[in-house]
Design a protein around this motif. Sequence first.
Motif, mmCIF file in Angstrom:
data_model
loop_
_atom_site.group_PDB
_atom_site.id
_atom_site.type_symbol
_atom_site.label_atom_id
_atom_site.label_comp_id
_atom_site.label_asym_id
_atom_site.label_seq_id
_atom_site.Cartn_x
_atom_site.Cartn_y
_atom_site.Cartn_z
ATOM 1 N N ASN A 424 0.677 -1.196 -0.006
ATOM 2 C CA ASN A 424 0.084 0.148 0.142
ATOM 3 C C ASN A 424 0.919 1.194 0.070
ATOM 4 O O ASN A 424 1.400 1.550 1.051
ATOM 5 C CB ASN A 424 -0.835 0.020 1.189
ATOM 6 N N ALA A 425 1.183 1.619 -1.334
ATOM 7 C CA ALA A 425 1.959 2.701 -1.429
ATOM 8 C C ALA A 425 1.734 4.047 -0.953
ATOM 9 O O ALA A 425 2.486 4.872 -0.263
ATOM 10 C CB ALA A 425 2.618 3.155 -2.780
ATOM 11 N N ARG A 426 0.311 4.206 -0.834
ATOM 12 C CA ARG A 426 -0.261 5.708 -0.189
ATOM 13 C C ARG A 426 0.012 5.483 1.298
ATOM 14 O O ARG A 426 0.361 6.612 1.964
ATOM 15 C CB ARG A 426 -1.874 5.555 -0.368
ATOM 16 N N GLU A 427 0.015 4.544 2.017
ATOM 17 C CA GLU A 427 0.131 4.615 3.391
ATOM 18 C C GLU A 427 1.453 4.582 3.812
ATOM 19 O O GLU A 427 1.959 5.315 4.679
ATOM 20 C CB GLU A 427 -0.699 3.334 3.977
ATOM 21 N N LEU A 428 2.365 3.858 2.914
ATOM 22 C CA LEU A 428 3.820 3.997 3.391
ATOM 23 C C LEU A 428 4.529 5.233 2.914
ATOM 24 O O LEU A 428 5.153 5.896 3.693
ATOM 25 C CB LEU A 428 4.366 2.938 2.312
ATOM 26 N N MET A 429 3.973 6.078 1.797
ATOM 27 C CA MET A 429 4.399 7.329 1.690
ATOM 28 C C MET A 429 3.979 8.343 2.801
ATOM 29 O O MET A 429 4.624 9.186 2.939
ATOM 30 C CB MET A 429 3.779 7.921 0.342
ATOM 31 N N SER A 430 2.590 8.132 3.252
ATOM 32 C CA SER A 430 2.258 8.983 4.378
ATOM 33 C C SER A 430 3.270 9.011 5.582
ATOM 34 O O SER A 430 3.526 9.748 6.213
ATOM 35 C CB SER A 430 1.123 8.538 4.775
ATOM 36 N N ILE A 431 3.803 7.694 5.952
ATOM 37 C CA ILE A 431 4.660 7.460 6.815
ATOM 38 C C ILE A 431 6.078 8.193 6.679
ATOM 39 O O ILE A 431 6.441 8.898 7.536
ATOM 40 C CB ILE A 431 5.029 6.051 7.468
ATOM 41 N N VAL A 432 6.354 8.138 5.456
ATOM 42 C CA VAL A 432 7.723 8.916 5.082
ATOM 43 C C VAL A 432 7.474 10.401 4.872
ATOM 44 O O VAL A 432 8.227 10.795 5.608
ATOM 45 C CB VAL A 432 8.098 8.485 3.597
ATOM 46 N N ALA A 433 6.137 10.928 4.781
ATOM 47 C CA ALA A 433 5.931 12.258 4.769
ATOM 48 C C ALA A 433 6.030 12.740 6.263
ATOM 49 O O ALA A 433 6.582 13.831 6.737
ATOM 50 C CB ALA A 433 4.817 12.644 4.175
ATOM 51 N N LEU A 434 5.371 11.725 7.297
ATOM 52 C CA LEU A 434 5.381 12.275 8.498
ATOM 53 C C LEU A 434 6.756 12.493 9.230
ATOM 54 O O LEU A 434 7.242 13.468 9.846
ATOM 55 C CB LEU A 434 4.271 11.228 9.457
ATOM 56 N N GLU A 435 7.548 11.326 9.096
ATOM 57 C CA GLU A 435 8.865 11.025 9.779
ATOM 58 C C GLU A 435 9.854 12.145 8.933
ATOM 59 O O GLU A 435 10.692 12.752 9.744
ATOM 60 C CB GLU A 435 9.381 9.759 9.464
ATOM 61 N N SER A 436 9.715 12.555 7.887
ATOM 62 C CA SER A 436 10.353 13.362 7.286
ATOM 63 C C SER A 436 10.285 14.951 7.720
ATOM 64 O O SER A 436 11.276 15.786 7.921
ATOM 65 C CB SER A 436 10.359 13.498 5.682
ATOM 66 N N HIS A 437 8.723 15.147 7.861
ATOM 67 C CA HIS A 437 8.376 16.450 8.408
ATOM 68 C C HIS A 437 8.892 16.725 9.963
ATOM 69 O O HIS A 437 9.324 17.676 10.140
ATOM 70 C CB HIS A 437 6.797 16.391 8.415
ATOM 71 N N ARG A 438 8.911 15.497 10.658
ATOM 72 C CA ARG A 438 9.653 15.662 11.831
ATOM 73 C C ARG A 438 10.931 15.928 11.916
ATOM 74 O O ARG A 438 11.465 16.737 12.980
ATOM 75 C CB ARG A 438 9.089 14.305 12.701
ATOM 76 N N ALA A 439 11.607 15.297 11.065
ATOM 77 C CA ALA A 439 13.150 15.513 11.059
ATOM 78 C C ALA A 439 13.402 16.822 10.187
ATOM 79 O O ALA A 439 14.876 17.164 10.183
ATOM 80 C CB ALA A 439 13.766 14.173 10.281
ATOM 81 N N GLU A 452 7.057 1.291 -13.314
ATOM 82 C CA GLU A 452 5.866 1.183 -13.978
ATOM 83 C C GLU A 452 5.190 2.601 -14.012
ATOM 84 O O GLU A 452 5.420 3.545 -13.319
ATOM 85 C CB GLU A 452 4.988 0.338 -13.069
ATOM 86 N N MET A 453 4.334 2.613 -15.061
ATOM 87 C CA MET A 453 3.404 4.064 -15.278
ATOM 88 C C MET A 453 2.724 4.341 -13.860
ATOM 89 O O MET A 453 2.349 3.654 -13.121
ATOM 90 C CB MET A 453 2.487 3.721 -16.310
ATOM 91 N N GLY A 454 2.911 6.015 -13.745
ATOM 92 C CA GLY A 454 2.191 6.331 -12.555
ATOM 93 C C GLY A 454 3.000 6.817 -11.416
ATOM 94 O O GLY A 454 2.529 7.321 -10.627
ATOM 95 N N VAL A 455 4.114 5.692 -11.394
ATOM 96 C CA VAL A 455 4.764 5.845 -9.761
ATOM 97 C C VAL A 455 5.483 7.184 -9.721
ATOM 98 O O VAL A 455 5.556 7.912 -8.687
ATOM 99 C CB VAL A 455 5.663 4.573 -9.962
ATOM 100 N N ARG A 456 5.914 7.603 -10.863
ATOM 101 C CA ARG A 456 6.848 8.824 -10.859
ATOM 102 C C ARG A 456 5.675 9.971 -10.555
ATOM 103 O O ARG A 456 6.446 10.880 -9.725
ATOM 104 C CB ARG A 456 7.685 9.180 -12.115
ATOM 105 N N GLU A 457 4.921 9.846 -10.832
ATOM 106 C CA GLU A 457 3.633 11.009 -10.631
ATOM 107 C C GLU A 457 3.290 10.959 -9.319
ATOM 108 O O GLU A 457 2.951 12.072 -8.678
ATOM 109 C CB GLU A 457 2.720 10.827 -11.843
ATOM 110 N N GLN A 458 3.120 9.753 -8.691
ATOM 111 C CA GLN A 458 2.732 9.707 -7.457
ATOM 112 C C GLN A 458 3.865 10.012 -6.324
ATOM 113 O O GLN A 458 3.524 10.821 -5.369
ATOM 114 C CB GLN A 458 2.142 8.352 -6.938
ATOM 115 N N LEU A 459 5.101 9.678 -6.756
ATOM 116 C CA LEU A 459 6.129 10.213 -5.781
ATOM 117 C C LEU A 459 6.105 11.945 -5.899
ATOM 118 O O LEU A 459 6.527 12.361 -4.689
ATOM 119 C CB LEU A 459 7.492 9.538 -6.431
#
Length: 613
Positions: A424-439, A452-459
């Motif tokens: 679940n990339a949406r959830e994993l990226m949310s955790i990365v956003a939270l931890e990077s925000h705190r740091a 695959e198509m769409g990945v770079r856009e979501q990143l």
Amino acid sequence: MSTDRWGIDDGYFDAHHQWKPTSTQTRAAILQAMGVEDPNAPAPDGDDVRFLEAGRASAWPEPGHLQLEDGAQLAVNGHLPADMPLGYHDFFPATSERRVRLIVAPPHCPLPPQPIWGWSVQLYSARSAASWGIGDLGDLRRLAAWSHGLGAGLMMVNPLSAPTPTVPQEPSPYFPSSRRFRNPLYLDIADVPGAATLGPVGERLAAAGRALNAQPLIDRDAIWQLKQEALRQLWERFSGDPAFDAFCQQRGAELTEFATHCALSELHGPDWRKWPDAYRHPQQPAVQRFAQEQARQVNYHKWCQWLLDRQLAAASREVALVHDLPIGFNPAGADGWAWQSLLATGCTVGAPPDIFNTIGQDWGLPPFIPHRWRGVGYEPFIQTIRASLRHAGGLRIDHVMGLFRLYWIPGGFGPARGTYVRYNARELMSIVALESHRAGAFVVGEDLGTVEMGVREQLAQRNLLSFRLLWFEEQPPRQYPQAAMAAATTHDLPTVAGLWSDRDRQAQTALGFDTQALVELRQRFGRLSGISDQAPLQDVVHGAYQLLGEAPSLLLVATLEDALAVTERPNMPGTVIEWPNWRRALPGGLEALQQSPLPRRIAQALQRRKAKA
């Protein structure tokens, strides 16, 4: 393409855009590794973890109360307010005993405030005359100060993750025992409190360590023995420090578990799967008794981690350190021991065949089982990201596509017979956003290889910067995206001098690899740069970074191997003993780097855009 209820894709498009269907045998082996007895049964829904984007109100059908991360409580009846604080909260329904983890995250990661450039360093290779045969955190501090003087704003460092504390030492920084803790080989012994009290013993050990600098290859085992002898003696002299106590309290149970694993490894060997049965799981009573009875030994490993944390903090003060997060860990190590019930130990992670690795890659790393990982609220992922961001201005996530899917290879099948399993990339990226925000740190996603198509856009929507390489891109650097880190090469690819001199192609030919892609790469680089075949190697390297300096990307990176016109790459994928992977020292060390004119020429090339910005 479709994905079954367990996350297994029915196939994928390879590097040549050919469809590779998932075989019945591959699917069955993956399901077995996941522990799935009935493939037709409903997959666990994992409803015990939920995500909320900060600033958005949300309907919440169950009445109950929230235990906020700071200890405050909030009654819930029908909805959650938009001003929910960022963090990890626990919801307790009024009608049941279960607990739901609620993760409130910002919508994206921080970005660098301005364009910056810096060096990519394999720290083990960047030794100085004062080193004990290997580049250490004291060298990193000196390198950061020198780089800052050249105008650099960042330094990207190879993974400093902890190996198992046994001999032989694991050379690959991408196959650690734990991604949450650091490697004691990187300790600068002279900077350990009390080092001056070692007297003649310390002088003997330091002289033996400095003598190892004469060897062109890093001898980790010899260095480990010397540094451990010094550290053990200093530990015996250690009388305590409130800062050490605070560090132990902050890192808590995960530090105790890791240190216990280290102590057990010293007694029973590097692979916990071969230990006596009583010690094969961290929650077994015998492990708890061992930690209490051998508290002095366990605390020694905690102390080493505290020393590493102190020295890393000191090294981070001059420039933004960008740490590198490996895609996985050694299944026999500390993280594999801690999280064994969440891993598909019958499979490994790798990559399908592509134009640079025609037989594919098996990295030997165990994948997390998606539904089990989610079922524990992604706690291992949270701990890993948070630890990786300590004393960091940025984080590079190796093979960031792994947030979306990983290429699973069942045991004995080989890389060509694997397939992709989704997360679940949406959830994993949310955790990365939270931890990077705190740091307060930016994040780079290494999006090389099959994407695959769409990945770079979501990143990009999450501000995870792309990673663009001169060696891979068809268009010139001036056309690279702004939201990216741009570099000429990486540790797995030819150096500029290695490509242009043909030394890298010759080495690959001797190893039996197909080198046509390298021939075409050299031709394309020649067309882009306009460099003459007769140009001196230092001018070729400078020309490559003049070209890279035209990129509008927020981050530009040059390797220290290129700064010294080294022709050998640090790592040759597809080899184990055929190439001295992760063992080459920079010729002449930091002293040669500081005296050479080429690093200054590279610095000027990468700073040219400051006037344009």
